[in-house]
Design a protein around this motif. Structure first.
Motif, PDB file in Angstrom:
ATOM      1  N   PRO A   1      -3.204   3.186   4.761  1.00  0.00           N
ATOM      2  CA  PRO A   1      -3.220   2.012   3.885  1.00  0.00           C
ATOM      3  C   PRO A   1      -4.482   1.943   3.029  1.00  0.00           C
ATOM      4  N   LEU A   2      -4.329   1.518   1.791  1.00  0.00           N
ATOM      5  CA  LEU A   2      -5.445   1.261   0.903  1.00  0.00           C
ATOM      6  C   LEU A   2      -5.764  -0.234   0.949  1.00  0.00           C
ATOM      7  N   PRO A   3      -6.983  -0.628   0.561  1.00  0.00           N
ATOM      8  CA  PRO A   3      -7.353  -2.047   0.662  1.00  0.00           C
ATOM      9  C   PRO A   3      -6.359  -3.001   0.014  1.00  0.00           C
ATOM     10  N   HIS A   4      -5.855  -2.649  -1.182  1.00  0.00           N
ATOM     11  CA  HIS A   4      -4.953  -3.580  -1.857  1.00  0.00           C
ATOM     12  C   HIS A   4      -3.572  -3.618  -1.212  1.00  0.00           C
ATOM     13  N   ASP A   5      -3.228  -2.588  -0.431  1.00  0.00           N
ATOM     14  CA  ASP A   5      -1.915  -2.576   0.226  1.00  0.00           C
ATOM     15  C   ASP A   5      -1.733  -3.777   1.143  1.00  0.00           C
TER      16      ASP A   5
ATOM     17  N   SER B   1       6.694  -8.927   5.443  1.00  0.00           N
ATOM     18  CA  SER B   1       5.955  -7.799   4.887  1.00  0.00           C
ATOM     19  C   SER B   1       5.427  -8.141   3.498  1.00  0.00           C
ATOM     20  N   LYS B   2       4.548  -7.298   2.986  1.00  0.00           N
ATOM     21  CA  LYS B   2       4.029  -7.520   1.633  1.00  0.00           C
ATOM     22  C   LYS B   2       5.160  -7.529   0.619  1.00  0.00           C
ATOM     23  N   LYS B   3       6.073  -6.568   0.706  1.00  0.00           N
ATOM     24  CA  LYS B   3       7.128  -6.510  -0.305  1.00  0.00           C
ATOM     25  C   LYS B   3       8.035  -7.730  -0.238  1.00  0.00           C
TER      26      LYS B   3
ATOM     27  N   SER C   1      10.687   0.231  -4.766  1.00  0.00           N
ATOM     28  CA  SER C   1       9.957   1.309  -5.430  1.00  0.00           C
ATOM     29  C   SER C   1       9.519   2.400  -4.466  1.00  0.00           C
ATOM     30  N   GLU C   2       9.501   2.094  -3.168  1.00  0.00           N
ATOM     31  CA  GLU C   2       9.080   3.082  -2.175  1.00  0.00           C
ATOM     32  C   GLU C   2      10.257   3.823  -1.550  1.00  0.00           C
ATOM     33  N   ALA C   3      11.470   3.514  -2.025  1.00  0.00           N
ATOM     34  CA  ALA C   3      12.677   4.216  -1.570  1.00  0.00           C
ATOM     35  C   ALA C   3      13.666   4.203  -2.737  1.00  0.00           C
ATOM     36  N   LEU C   4      13.337   4.908  -3.799  1.00  0.00           N
ATOM     37  CA  LEU C   4      14.128   4.861  -5.022  1.00  0.00           C
ATOM     38  C   LEU C   4      15.524   5.442  -4.797  1.00  0.00           C
ATOM     39  N   PRO C   5      16.565   4.724  -5.234  1.00  0.00           N
ATOM     40  CA  PRO C   5      17.942   5.171  -5.000  1.00  0.00           C
ATOM     41  C   PRO C   5      18.435   6.157  -6.055  1.00  0.00           C
ATOM     42  N   PHE C   6      17.639   7.166  -6.337  1.00  0.00           N
ATOM     43  CA  PHE C   6      17.970   8.140  -7.370  1.00  0.00           C
ATOM     44  C   PHE C   6      17.768   9.549  -6.833  1.00  0.00           C
TER      45      PHE C   6
ATOM     46  N   VAL D   1       5.447   2.039 -15.432  1.00  0.00           N
ATOM     47  CA  VAL D   1       5.174   0.938 -14.498  1.00  0.00           C
ATOM     48  C   VAL D   1       4.104   0.064 -15.137  1.00  0.00           C
ATOM     49  N   ALA D   2       4.436  -1.180 -15.446  1.00  0.00           N
ATOM     50  CA  ALA D   2       3.457  -2.093 -16.033  1.00  0.00           C
ATOM     51  C   ALA D   2       3.122  -3.195 -15.040  1.00  0.00           C
ATOM     52  N   PHE D   3       1.886  -3.216 -14.616  1.00  0.00           N
ATOM     53  CA  PHE D   3       1.373  -4.249 -13.709  1.00  0.00           C
ATOM     54  C   PHE D   3       2.207  -4.346 -12.433  1.00  0.00           C
ATOM     55  N   GLY D   4       2.617  -3.188 -11.930  1.00  0.00           N
ATOM     56  CA  GLY D   4       3.469  -3.176 -10.743  1.00  0.00           C
ATOM     57  C   GLY D   4       2.902  -2.428  -9.558  1.00  0.00           C
ATOM     58  N   VAL D   5       2.076  -1.408  -9.788  1.00  0.00           N
ATOM     59  CA  VAL D   5       1.648  -0.582  -8.654  1.00  0.00           C
ATOM     60  C   VAL D   5       0.746  -1.343  -7.685  1.00  0.00           C
ATOM     61  N   ARG D   6       0.055  -2.379  -8.167  1.00  0.00           N
ATOM     62  CA  ARG D   6      -0.742  -3.212  -7.260  1.00  0.00           C
ATOM     63  C   ARG D   6       0.128  -3.885  -6.200  1.00  0.00           C
ATOM     64  N   ASN D   7       1.387  -4.078  -6.536  1.00  0.00           N
ATOM     65  CA  ASN D   7       2.285  -4.821  -5.657  1.00  0.00           C
ATOM     66  C   ASN D   7       3.003  -3.943  -4.639  1.00  0.00           C
ATOM     67  N   PHE D   8       2.810  -2.624  -4.737  1.00  0.00           N
ATOM     68  CA  PHE D   8       3.438  -1.741  -3.753  1.00  0.00           C
ATOM     69  C   PHE D   8       2.857  -2.020  -2.371  1.00  0.00           C
ATOM     70  N   GLN D   9       3.722  -1.986  -1.382  1.00  0.00           N
ATOM     71  CA  GLN D   9       3.252  -2.135  -0.007  1.00  0.00           C
ATOM     72  C   GLN D   9       2.531  -0.876   0.460  1.00  0.00           C
ATOM     73  N   ASN D  10       2.983   0.266  -0.055  1.00  0.00           N
ATOM     74  CA  ASN D  10       2.347   1.543   0.246  1.00  0.00           C
ATOM     75  C   ASN D  10       2.266   2.328  -1.060  1.00  0.00           C
TER      76      ASN D  10
END
Length: 251
Positions: A4-8, A19-21, A122-127, A137-146
C-alpha cells in the motif's frame, strides 16, 4: 510492488466497515449533482484547459479506441471525441450517480454509439488484453484503492505501443504560491464543498488525498515499475496539476 502507498489508505468517511472504493463510490454518488459546477467554480474554469492539454498528448498517435478510466460525468470522454474523433470511447467509473449524469450529456449530443459508459472497477477492468489504443485518467488515480493494481490493469488492456495519459492534482513548489494553495485547499475548498454540495467530507478528502499522493518523479517511478516506457510529466499552472504519460512496449 503491491504494498500500500500512503494515499491508498486515505478515505472520505473513515468508515472501517467499508473499503476505500466503496466509500469513494458513495462519495461521488452524493456529490454527482454538483460535481461539474464545483469543478468549474473551484478551479475558475482552468480545469477545462487542463483536460484539453492532457488529451492533446494523444494527438501524435491518433487513437481509434480509447478507454477513459474514472470517467465520472464523461467530461474527458466528450472532449476526446471533440478533439481526436476516435472510432469509439469507453468510459468506466465505480459511481453510478456520476455515470447517470455522463449518459445524459452524451445523449444530448447524440453520441451514444460513439461513447459508452459502464460501471466497472479500475483494478479489475472487464476488458481483454491489448484492447485499447489509448487510456486517459483525469483526477482518478488518487482514488484507486490499490494504485499499483490499477496501473497494471491499464497496462494489460493497452495495445502494444498504446499510450496512457494521466491528469492529476499535484502540489506547487513556489514558496509564496505554495502557502496560498495550502490555505485554499485546507480551508476554502472544504468550506465551499459543504456550502454548495452539502458535503464537506468529499472536499476534505480531496485535499487529504492530494497531500498523500506520490506526485512528480515518484509517480513516474511507479509507472516505470509497472512496466510503462517513455514516461514523462508536464506540470501545469505552477504545479497545481500535472500530466503524466507512458507507453506500452511494442511486442
Amino acid at each position: 510492488m503491491n504494498s500500500p502507498l500512503p494515499h491508498d489508505t486515505i478515505v472520505p468517511f473513515g468508515d472501517e466497515n467499508k473499503s476505500k472504493k466503496e466509500q469513494v463510490a458513495e462519495m461521488f454518488d452524493q456529490i454527482a449533482f454538483r460535481y461539474d459546477f464545483l469543478n468549474r467554480f473551484l478551479s475558475g474554469g482552468i480545469d477545462v484547459r487542463w483536460r484539453k492539454k492532457a488529451i492533446r498528448e494523444l494527438q501524435s498517435i491518433q487513437p481509434k479506441t480509447v478507454l477513459d478510466v474514472a470517467t465520472g460525468t464523461a467530461d474527458v470522454a466528450l472532449m476526446t471525441y471533440k478533439y481526436l474523433q476516435p472510432d469509439h470511447i469507453t468510459g468506466i467509473d465505480i459511481s453510478n450517480g456520476m455515470l447517470d449524469i455522463g449518459r445524459q450529456k452524451i445523449a444530448r449530443l447524440g453520441l451514444e454509439k460513439i461513447i459508452t459508459l459502464q460501471q466497472a472497477d479500475s483494478e479489475a477492468l472487464p476488458f481483454s488484453d491489448n484492447q485499447f489504443d489509448a487510456i486517459t485518467v483525469a483526477f482518478g488515480v488518487r482514488n484507486f484503492q490499490n494504485l499499483h493494481r490499477g496501473l497494471a490493469e491499464m497496462l494489460r488492456v493497452l495495445k502494444p505501443g498504446g499510450k496512457l495519459v494521466v491528469l492529476e492534482f499535484s502540489k506547487p513548489k513556489t514558496v509564496g504560491f505554495k502557502s496560498l494553495y495550502k490555505f485554499y485547499m485546507n480551508l476554502v475548498t472544504p468550506g465551499i464543498g459543504k456550502l454548495i454540495a452539502k458535503n464537506k467530507s468529499a472536499y476534505q478528502y480531496l485535499n487529504d488525498s492530494v497531500q498523500a499522493f506520490p506526485e512528480g518523479d515518484d509517480f513516474l517511478k511507479i509507472l516505470s515499475a509497472t512496466g510503462f516506457e517513455t514516461t514523462y510529466r508536464k506540470p501545469l499552472t505552477m504545479g497545481i496539476s500535472t500530466i503524466y504519460a507512458g507507453t506500452k512496449a511494442m511486442l
